[in-house]
Design a protein around this motif. Structure first.
Motif, PDB file in Angstrom:
ATOM      1  N   MET A  21     -15.235 -38.445 -26.324  1.00 30.05           N
ATOM      2  CA  MET A  21     -14.755 -38.808 -25.229  1.00 30.05           C
ATOM      3  C   MET A  21     -12.916 -38.728 -25.118  1.00 30.05           C
ATOM      4  O   MET A  21     -12.520 -39.124 -26.186  1.00 30.05           O
ATOM      5  CB  MET A  21     -15.114 -40.229 -24.766  1.00 30.05           C
ATOM      6  N   THR A  22     -12.455 -38.162 -24.384  1.00 25.15           N
ATOM      7  CA  THR A  22     -10.957 -38.486 -24.121  1.00 25.15           C
ATOM      8  C   THR A  22     -10.383 -39.335 -23.151  1.00 25.15           C
ATOM      9  O   THR A  22     -11.155 -39.417 -22.083  1.00 25.15           O
ATOM     10  CB  THR A  22     -10.459 -36.974 -23.849  1.00 25.15           C
ATOM     11  N   ILE A  23      -9.378 -39.851 -23.560  1.00 32.04           N
ATOM     12  CA  ILE A  23      -8.831 -41.054 -22.890  1.00 32.04           C
ATOM     13  C   ILE A  23      -7.305 -40.893 -22.361  1.00 32.04           C
ATOM     14  O   ILE A  23      -6.735 -40.939 -23.629  1.00 32.04           O
ATOM     15  CB  ILE A  23      -9.267 -42.517 -23.050  1.00 32.04           C
ATOM     16  N   LEU A  24      -6.856 -41.085 -21.232  1.00 31.86           N
ATOM     17  CA  LEU A  24      -5.448 -41.265 -21.150  1.00 31.86           C
ATOM     18  C   LEU A  24      -5.117 -42.743 -20.835  1.00 31.86           C
ATOM     19  O   LEU A  24      -5.593 -43.403 -20.153  1.00 31.86           O
ATOM     20  CB  LEU A  24      -4.880 -40.440 -20.020  1.00 31.86           C
ATOM     21  N   ALA A  34     -12.750 -52.745 -24.653  1.00 29.76           N
ATOM     22  CA  ALA A  34     -14.271 -52.803 -24.043  1.00 29.76           C
ATOM     23  C   ALA A  34     -14.599 -51.238 -23.884  1.00 29.76           C
ATOM     24  O   ALA A  34     -15.758 -51.002 -23.811  1.00 29.76           O
ATOM     25  CB  ALA A  34     -14.204 -53.542 -22.815  1.00 29.76           C
ATOM     26  N   ASN A  35     -13.620 -50.653 -23.307  1.00 20.70           N
ATOM     27  CA  ASN A  35     -13.970 -49.258 -22.983  1.00 20.70           C
ATOM     28  C   ASN A  35     -14.609 -48.306 -24.197  1.00 20.70           C
ATOM     29  O   ASN A  35     -15.543 -47.832 -24.344  1.00 20.70           O
ATOM     30  CB  ASN A  35     -12.790 -48.111 -22.572  1.00 20.70           C
ATOM     31  N   ILE A  36     -13.765 -48.385 -25.320  1.00 22.38           N
ATOM     32  CA  ILE A  36     -13.962 -47.878 -26.474  1.00 22.38           C
ATOM     33  C   ILE A  36     -15.234 -48.468 -27.173  1.00 22.38           C
ATOM     34  O   ILE A  36     -16.244 -47.694 -27.630  1.00 22.38           O
ATOM     35  CB  ILE A  36     -12.907 -48.189 -27.737  1.00 22.38           C
ATOM     36  N   ARG A  37     -15.632 -49.596 -27.253  1.00 24.48           N
ATOM     37  CA  ARG A  37     -16.948 -50.412 -27.711  1.00 24.48           C
ATOM     38  C   ARG A  37     -18.170 -50.033 -26.885  1.00 24.48           C
ATOM     39  O   ARG A  37     -19.058 -49.721 -27.452  1.00 24.48           O
ATOM     40  CB  ARG A  37     -16.672 -51.870 -27.854  1.00 24.48           C
ATOM     41  N   ASN A 105     -12.240 -39.322 -19.569  1.00 22.41           N
ATOM     42  CA  ASN A 105     -12.441 -40.492 -19.200  1.00 22.41           C
ATOM     43  C   ASN A 105     -10.887 -41.114 -19.088  1.00 22.41           C
ATOM     44  O   ASN A 105      -9.949 -40.596 -19.281  1.00 22.41           O
ATOM     45  CB  ASN A 105     -13.109 -41.322 -20.188  1.00 22.41           C
ATOM     46  N   ASP A 106     -11.049 -42.298 -18.063  1.00 18.30           N
ATOM     47  CA  ASP A 106      -9.891 -43.218 -18.073  1.00 18.30           C
ATOM     48  C   ASP A 106     -10.352 -44.449 -18.185  1.00 18.30           C
ATOM     49  O   ASP A 106     -11.450 -44.734 -18.461  1.00 18.30           O
ATOM     50  CB  ASP A 106      -9.549 -43.191 -16.399  1.00 18.30           C
ATOM     51  N   ALA A 107      -9.229 -45.344 -18.896  1.00 18.76           N
ATOM     52  CA  ALA A 107      -9.494 -46.523 -19.308  1.00 18.76           C
ATOM     53  C   ALA A 107     -10.304 -47.656 -18.589  1.00 18.76           C
ATOM     54  O   ALA A 107     -10.924 -48.250 -18.958  1.00 18.76           O
ATOM     55  CB  ALA A 107      -8.255 -47.209 -19.711  1.00 18.76           C
ATOM     56  N   ASP A 108     -10.142 -47.239 -17.147  1.00 16.36           N
ATOM     57  CA  ASP A 108     -10.710 -48.111 -16.113  1.00 16.36           C
ATOM     58  C   ASP A 108     -11.984 -47.829 -15.743  1.00 16.36           C
ATOM     59  O   ASP A 108     -12.767 -48.301 -14.906  1.00 16.36           O
ATOM     60  CB  ASP A 108      -9.995 -48.569 -14.955  1.00 16.36           C
ATOM     61  N   LYS A 178     -13.875 -43.786  -0.083  1.00 14.43           N
ATOM     62  CA  LYS A 178     -14.916 -42.914  -0.776  1.00 14.43           C
ATOM     63  C   LYS A 178     -13.784 -42.331  -2.135  1.00 14.43           C
ATOM     64  O   LYS A 178     -12.608 -42.252  -1.719  1.00 14.43           O
ATOM     65  CB  LYS A 178     -14.895 -41.628   0.079  1.00 14.43           C
ATOM     66  N   ILE A 179     -14.603 -42.185  -3.235  1.00 14.15           N
ATOM     67  CA  ILE A 179     -13.544 -41.820  -4.301  1.00 14.15           C
ATOM     68  C   ILE A 179     -14.360 -40.491  -4.677  1.00 14.15           C
ATOM     69  O   ILE A 179     -15.610 -40.457  -4.710  1.00 14.15           O
ATOM     70  CB  ILE A 179     -13.468 -42.952  -5.357  1.00 14.15           C
ATOM     71  N   GLY A 180     -13.538 -39.480  -5.634  1.00 13.49           N
ATOM     72  CA  GLY A 180     -14.206 -38.546  -6.357  1.00 13.49           C
ATOM     73  C   GLY A 180     -15.075 -38.419  -7.005  1.00 13.49           C
ATOM     74  O   GLY A 180     -15.040 -39.569  -7.925  1.00 13.49           O
ATOM     75  N   PRO A 181     -16.057 -37.649  -7.524  1.00 15.46           N
ATOM     76  CA  PRO A 181     -16.625 -37.802  -8.667  1.00 15.46           C
ATOM     77  C   PRO A 181     -15.832 -37.320 -10.011  1.00 15.46           C
ATOM     78  O   PRO A 181     -14.758 -37.227  -9.761  1.00 15.46           O
ATOM     79  CB  PRO A 181     -17.667 -36.486  -8.441  1.00 15.46           C
ATOM     80  N   LYS A 182     -16.674 -37.309 -11.071  1.00 24.42           N
ATOM     81  CA  LYS A 182     -15.911 -37.008 -12.350  1.00 24.42           C
ATOM     82  C   LYS A 182     -16.635 -35.925 -13.022  1.00 24.42           C
ATOM     83  O   LYS A 182     -17.943 -35.537 -12.530  1.00 24.42           O
ATOM     84  CB  LYS A 182     -15.680 -38.416 -13.399  1.00 24.42           C
ATOM     85  N   THR A 183     -16.190 -35.053 -14.024  1.00 24.79           N
ATOM     86  CA  THR A 183     -16.982 -34.001 -14.657  1.00 24.79           C
ATOM     87  C   THR A 183     -16.995 -34.476 -16.267  1.00 24.79           C
ATOM     88  O   THR A 183     -15.993 -35.270 -16.860  1.00 24.79           O
ATOM     89  CB  THR A 183     -16.251 -33.011 -14.319  1.00 24.79           C
ATOM     90  N   ILE A 184     -17.980 -34.177 -16.643  1.00 19.46           N
ATOM     91  CA  ILE A 184     -18.179 -33.919 -18.128  1.00 19.46           C
ATOM     92  C   ILE A 184     -18.316 -32.350 -18.673  1.00 19.46           C
ATOM     93  O   ILE A 184     -18.868 -31.506 -17.600  1.00 19.46           O
ATOM     94  CB  ILE A 184     -19.752 -34.438 -18.667  1.00 19.46           C
ATOM     95  N   VAL A 185     -17.575 -31.799 -19.638  1.00 21.05           N
ATOM     96  CA  VAL A 185     -17.355 -30.379 -19.550  1.00 21.05           C
ATOM     97  C   VAL A 185     -17.581 -30.113 -20.988  1.00 21.05           C
ATOM     98  O   VAL A 185     -17.580 -30.709 -22.184  1.00 21.05           O
ATOM     99  CB  VAL A 185     -15.804 -30.152 -19.299  1.00 21.05           C
ATOM    100  N   ASN A 186     -18.056 -28.688 -21.036  1.00 16.88           N
ATOM    101  CA  ASN A 186     -18.292 -27.900 -22.344  1.00 16.88           C
ATOM    102  C   ASN A 186     -16.817 -27.478 -22.802  1.00 16.88           C
ATOM    103  O   ASN A 186     -16.580 -26.525 -21.937  1.00 16.88           O
ATOM    104  CB  ASN A 186     -19.467 -26.717 -22.156  1.00 16.88           C
ATOM    105  N   PRO A 187     -16.188 -27.778 -23.723  1.00 21.94           N
ATOM    106  CA  PRO A 187     -14.699 -27.331 -23.977  1.00 21.94           C
ATOM    107  C   PRO A 187     -14.782 -25.972 -24.420  1.00 21.94           C
ATOM    108  O   PRO A 187     -13.728 -25.136 -24.367  1.00 21.94           O
ATOM    109  CB  PRO A 187     -14.406 -28.264 -25.194  1.00 21.94           C
TER     110      PRO A 187
END
Length: 307
Positions: A21-24, A34-37, A105-108, A178-187
């Motif tokens: 997981m990457t997070i800015l 809480a996000n990491i755990r 990911n984002d922290a929130d 409405k908010i946009g979806p998110k993606t999981i990627v194969n790098p």
């Protein structure tokens, strides 16, 4: 050519693969632990976290968490550039941590399975880009003391506001939109990430990207993202102060009209009133929104998060 070969030569072992997981982050001390755990408990093997010059103790929390979890911490002091940095982090996850799947990911945001399996179990197959639904969590009366994790309601069916003039923006509660979806990627084979990780360009979905047929991309329903855009007035004010600095630093910066309006309200001393009137909800208001299917109550979200 190298990227092309990476994807097609990438061997995926469903019994032995790496989920990163990457997070800015920038000043996310109230939520980052809480996000990491939570995501570590749900099967994430490692984290690549980029800290954009936090001053509230966020970085110190991450350094402490490195004693428990595999966290590659990167410092970035440049001006915020989400799309560029997300792509960079995905490639770092691949090159440094041998990631087979990357959750940007984002922290929130909290990525929770919609079934009895964890995140890693749900991703035990080779793919390219997975698009997952994202929902806003709302603040109710129980959350006004700063315990935003007490929220048990999310916006399942958003309000589709059709007008965006200044007059209508003043009547909109952004948390219901409405908010946009998110993606999981194969790098392996990843070409680019668009905006706030709402879309990704991959060798395997080049056709959809070139012809902008994102509406034809099937959603991956095994995982949902629950988003905490507003957590407390203090966090909201901090966000708007940062937006104010961005607006004052550049003449032609891209920023949504609602943020520009909030900066104006901050300058006028009316931001706290806006927060309590439009971004927090009374119990009576919640009942009406539930009656018409806009909000849905789900106690399992709160229970899944490691507070």
């Amino acid at each position: 050519m190298t990227n092309f070969l990476n994807y097609f030569l990438h061997k995926f072992d469903p019994d032995n693969f790496t989920l990163v997981m990457t997070i800015l982050v920038k000043n996310e001390a109230d939520i980052i632990e809480a996000n990491i755990r939570t995501h570590a408990a749900l099967g994430v093997d490692a984290f690549v976290v980029m800290d954009n010059d936090s001053t509230d103790g966020t970085r110190e929390i991450l350094v402490k968490l490195q004693n428990e979890f595999e966290i590659l911490l990167i410092d970035e002091k440049g001006q915020y550039n989400q799309a560029k940095w997300m792509k960079q982090l995905a490639h770092i996850a691949k090159n440094n941590l041998k990631a087979d799947w990357v959750i940007n990911n984002d922290a929130d945001e909290f990525w929770l399975p919609a079934n009895d399996m964890n995140l890693k179990e749900n991703l035990a197959f080779k793919g390219s880009v997975l698009t997952v639904n994202r929902y806003n969590m709302i603040l109710d009366e129980a959350c006004h003391d700063g315990n935003f994790f007490a929220s048990t309601h999310y916006v399942e069916n958003p309000v589709f506001y059709t007008k965006t003039t200044q007059l209508h923006i003043e009547k909109i509660s952004m948390v219901l939109t409405k908010i946009g979806p998110k993606t999981i990627v194969n790098p392996n084979g990843l070409i680019g990430i668009r905006g706030g990780n709402h879309k990704a360009w991959h060798l395997a979905n080049t056709h959809e990207y070139l012809f902008k047929k994102y509406d034809q991309i099937k959603k991956f329903d095994a995982i949902n993202v629950y988003h905490y855009p507003f957590r407390s007035y203090e966090q909201f004010e901090k966000n708007i102060k940062n937006r104010k600095l961005l607006l004052e630093s550049k003449k032609h910066i891209r920023m949504g009209p609602h943020y520009r309006r909030w900066v104006k309200l901050y300058n006028e001393g009316k931001l706290e009133e806006e927060f309590h009137e439009r971004l927090c909800f009374k119990n009576t208001e919640i009942e009406v929104l539930k009656k018409y299917g806009i909000l849905t109550e789900d106690n399992t979200i709160q229970k899944a998060i490691k507070q």
